[in-house]
Design a protein around this motif. Structure first.
Motif, PDB file in Angstrom:
ATOM      1  N   LEU A 114      39.479  -3.182  15.611  1.00 39.31           N
ATOM      2  CA  LEU A 114      40.836  -2.760  15.247  1.00 39.31           C
ATOM      3  C   LEU A 114      40.730  -1.365  14.638  1.00 39.31           C
ATOM      4  O   LEU A 114      40.050  -1.184  13.623  1.00 39.31           O
ATOM      5  N   PHE A 115      41.399  -0.413  15.282  1.00 35.01           N
ATOM      6  CA  PHE A 115      41.258   0.969  14.824  1.00 35.01           C
ATOM      7  C   PHE A 115      42.174   1.255  13.647  1.00 35.01           C
ATOM      8  O   PHE A 115      43.385   1.083  13.726  1.00 35.01           O
ATOM      9  N   ALA A 132      45.912   1.315  14.707  1.00 38.37           N
ATOM     10  CA  ALA A 132      46.420  -0.052  14.812  1.00 38.37           C
ATOM     11  C   ALA A 132      46.268  -0.601  16.232  1.00 38.37           C
ATOM     12  O   ALA A 132      46.845  -1.616  16.574  1.00 38.37           O
ATOM     13  N   ARG A 134      43.768  -2.040  19.431  1.00 41.26           N
ATOM     14  CA  ARG A 134      42.604  -2.908  19.536  1.00 41.26           C
ATOM     15  C   ARG A 134      41.826  -2.622  20.802  1.00 41.26           C
ATOM     16  O   ARG A 134      42.405  -2.235  21.814  1.00 41.26           O
TER      17      ARG A 134
END
Lengths: 247, 247
Positions: A114-115, A132, A134
């Motif tokens: 998950l960024f 936000a 993935r």
DNA sequence: GCACCGCTTCCGTTGAATGGGACGATTCCA
DNA sequence: TGGAATCGTCCCATTCAACGGAAGCGGTGC
């Protein structure tokens, strides 16, 4: 029919409502929102009104609904990633200045990376990692860096989950990837995410040598400074880890 | 007592629960959360469990509750500030590199400047503006830059609201501040937020010349490059505005 | 002018939400 | 070591807030 025909709670409905917003769209028609969330129009209307009263949603004229500023504020004041982000940002900026490429920060959630943050230049190569967003563990360098430094139990659970499609082959391939990543101390994927780009990521380790985050860059395939790049990332990752533990 | 003693809806309760987290604390005891949110322990427990089932909260062992990753993800995927942030980030980074100081981006919400993004250096001066933090319009350069470029109606509503404490004097003072800010094209506050710092902000204007955001820096009082600083900010603000309108 | 579509309001029905009470686990003194 | 305080969890009868179909209303297009 009365209180909840479908047997789900109010909480379920609210979550469905909030989740119904597509990733790129900022505003939705009430009727479309109702359909997307699978709620009767009346129910959607009532919930939207209530949520809007608190500023969690923003109900514009003509039934136009968009996420509310207060929800954003509420969440970003207390986000679980806040400390991580604060610790990491200065280092990410340094990396970005020196390498002049996309930098990203991710955490592990389930079997996805998950960024949490990403810095990108106007001129730099495409970067699929959105904030936000993935990406599955095995298709992102960030995911590999994260998973390679987890405890055995979690890793084997992950690999098991994987065995479904075609038995053992796929599992072994991923296992090798993880092993390489672990021993090298960094993850790399050439042209997997995007044919012209190269993803490189290093883990941010806690005192027990578990990855709590990953720091990565996306560079063009022609980039040749790997020898300089990986140490720079690793140094930054250590710096982030130190600031996390001190605080 | 039965369904809601206090006459508030489930939505109200959920909002109270989510709002109960203090700004700096990341985890809360269930009992404390219940007290903070004014909910009976049992109710808080049930709601937390439901929210945790969706990942909006994270219920750790021993009743330890923290905001959930999925909530963060959900909100930051669809945030109303997303487009703004994306448009602004590259410019903010440029500003930061050139000036080597804190840069911040804010929007107007009510009578507050709500800070959407902030870049800060390890070495730079203190910056009170936290991400998702608020500052009243009249005590922040960002707030002044935002309010100075709103339509007359909103401005007068703002000034009216202001007249309460000691009649007309305070109102006039703020009116002058806003007028100066408008004509100068930028806002500045010396030593107001912090005695040793100087806040400077410029508006990001939409095609109708209304401020949709403000771009600001916080520099030490001794900083003398005002002549270079303001144009740099204004140029960046124009760049942000262009990218916002193009998209 | 009529048909259509989407937002909004109304209101009778009812089951999901409620929260006091009880219980078990843990911690902290005495 | 024993007893009191604290905290999370579970239970369950009560009841009111949530529900959603139906009808109303305003705008748009044919």
């Amino acid at each position: 029919m009365a209180n909840s025909a479908s047997g789900d709670s109010v909480v379920d409905r609210i979550v469905r409502l909030l989740s119904a917003f597509p990733e790129d769209v900022s505003a939705l028609q009430l009727s479309e929102l109702a359909e997307r969330s699978g709620l009767p129009l009346t129910t959607a209307h009532r919930l939207v009104r209530q949520l809007a009263a608190h500023g969690l949603l923003d109900a514009g004229p003509g039934g136009l609904v968009r996420p509310g500023l207060r929800l954003w504020e509420l969440v970003n004041r207390t986000a679980p990633t806040l400390a991580l982000r604060q610790a990491a940002m200065p280092f990410m900026e340094d990396i970005q200045q020196v390498l002049n490429q996309n930098v990203n920060l991710a955490v592990l959630d389930g079997w996805d990376a998950l960024f949490v943050e990403r810095l990108s230049r106007l001129g730099s190569v495409a970067n699929r990692a959105r904030v936000a967003g993935r990406m599955p563990v095995h298709t992102s360098s960030a995911g590999l860096a994260l998973m390679a430094h987890q405890d055995r139990l979690l890793q084997s659970q992950y690999l098991d989950q994987f065995a479904d499609p075609d038995g053992k082959v796929a599992t072994d391939a991923v296992r090798v990837l993880l092993s390489e990543t672990f021993h090298q101390g960094f993850a790399q994927l050439k042209g997997v995410v995007d044919p012209d780009t190269w993803g490189i990521a290093v883990p941010v380790l806690d005192p027990r040598q578990r990855a709590v985050a990953s720091l990565g860059v996306v560079v063009p395939l022609r980039e040749m400074r790997l020898q300089a790049l990986v140490p720079a990332l690793q140094t930054a990752a250590r710096g982030i880890a130190r600031r996390l533990n001190d605080a």
